[in-house]
Motif scaffolding. Sequence first.
Motif, PDB file in Angstrom:
ATOM      1  N   PHE A   1     -20.347 -23.087  38.890  1.00 12.83           N
ATOM      2  CA  PHE A   1     -19.367 -24.089  38.461  1.00 12.83           C
ATOM      3  C   PHE A   1     -18.168 -24.100  39.403  1.00 12.83           C
ATOM      4  O   PHE A   1     -17.722 -25.160  39.855  1.00 12.83           O
ATOM      5  CB  PHE A   1     -18.920 -23.797  37.024  1.00 12.83           C
ATOM      6  N   ALA A   2     -17.643 -22.922  39.734  1.00 11.39           N
ATOM      7  CA  ALA A   2     -16.479 -22.842  40.620  1.00 11.39           C
ATOM      8  C   ALA A   2     -16.798 -23.421  41.991  1.00 11.39           C
ATOM      9  O   ALA A   2     -15.978 -24.154  42.568  1.00 11.39           O
ATOM     10  CB  ALA A   2     -16.028 -21.385  40.742  1.00 11.39           C
TER      11      ALA A   2
ATOM     12  N   GLN B   1     -20.704 -19.243  36.115  1.00 10.30           N
ATOM     13  CA  GLN B   1     -19.288 -19.390  36.459  1.00 10.30           C
ATOM     14  C   GLN B   1     -19.100 -19.597  37.956  1.00 10.30           C
ATOM     15  O   GLN B   1     -18.318 -20.454  38.373  1.00 10.30           O
ATOM     16  CB  GLN B   1     -18.492 -18.173  35.985  1.00 10.30           C
TER      17      GLN B   1
ATOM     18  N   PHE C   1     -10.268 -19.009  37.959  1.00 12.33           N
ATOM     19  CA  PHE C   1     -11.463 -18.298  38.404  1.00 12.33           C
ATOM     20  C   PHE C   1     -11.137 -17.455  39.640  1.00 12.33           C
ATOM     21  O   PHE C   1     -11.506 -16.282  39.708  1.00 12.33           O
ATOM     22  CB  PHE C   1     -12.590 -19.284  38.722  1.00 12.33           C
TER      23      PHE C   1
ATOM     24  N   THR D   1     -11.311 -13.454  39.688  1.00 10.85           N
ATOM     25  CA  THR D   1     -12.339 -12.899  40.560  1.00 10.85           C
ATOM     26  C   THR D   1     -11.735 -11.986  41.620  1.00 10.85           C
ATOM     27  O   THR D   1     -12.310 -10.956  41.951  1.00 10.85           O
ATOM     28  CB  THR D   1     -13.147 -14.028  41.240  1.00 10.85           C
TER      29      THR D   1
ATOM     30  N   ARG E   1     -24.250 -15.624  32.621  1.00  6.82           N
ATOM     31  CA  ARG E   1     -22.932 -16.262  32.499  1.00  6.82           C
ATOM     32  C   ARG E   1     -22.154 -16.180  33.811  1.00  6.82           C
ATOM     33  O   ARG E   1     -21.519 -17.148  34.228  1.00  6.82           O
ATOM     34  CB  ARG E   1     -22.150 -15.604  31.369  1.00  6.82           C
ATOM     35  N   ASP E   2     -22.184 -15.023  34.476  1.00  5.11           N
ATOM     36  CA  ASP E   2     -21.459 -14.870  35.739  1.00  5.11           C
ATOM     37  C   ASP E   2     -22.014 -15.798  36.814  1.00  5.11           C
ATOM     38  O   ASP E   2     -21.256 -16.371  37.595  1.00  5.11           O
ATOM     39  CB  ASP E   2     -21.510 -13.420  36.218  1.00  5.11           C
TER      40      ASP E   2
END
Length: 78
Positions: free
Chosen positions: A16-17, A13, A69, A73, A9-10
């Motif tokens: 995607f970012a 993410q 994000f 982060t 999942r990380d």
Amino acid sequence: MQTMLALDRDVLQVAFARTVAGMLHDGPGTALERFAVTGDLDAEAILDELDRVEVPFEEEAWVDALARFVLFTSGERS
């Protein structure tokens, strides 16, 4: 599709970012472009650039998602 499902999942993410940053940057040398290409996240510079991004209404959610994000982060949960 199986490759995407197998990813953590990380990892998804971040991918995607970086993809969104690549779509939004104003060109070489910007913090968004650097993050998209290298993964180097300069939270303050990216958030500053996102404040100035102009996109159609339909794309504002992408800007908001990237900003969230970056905030989460970088530990600046505000």
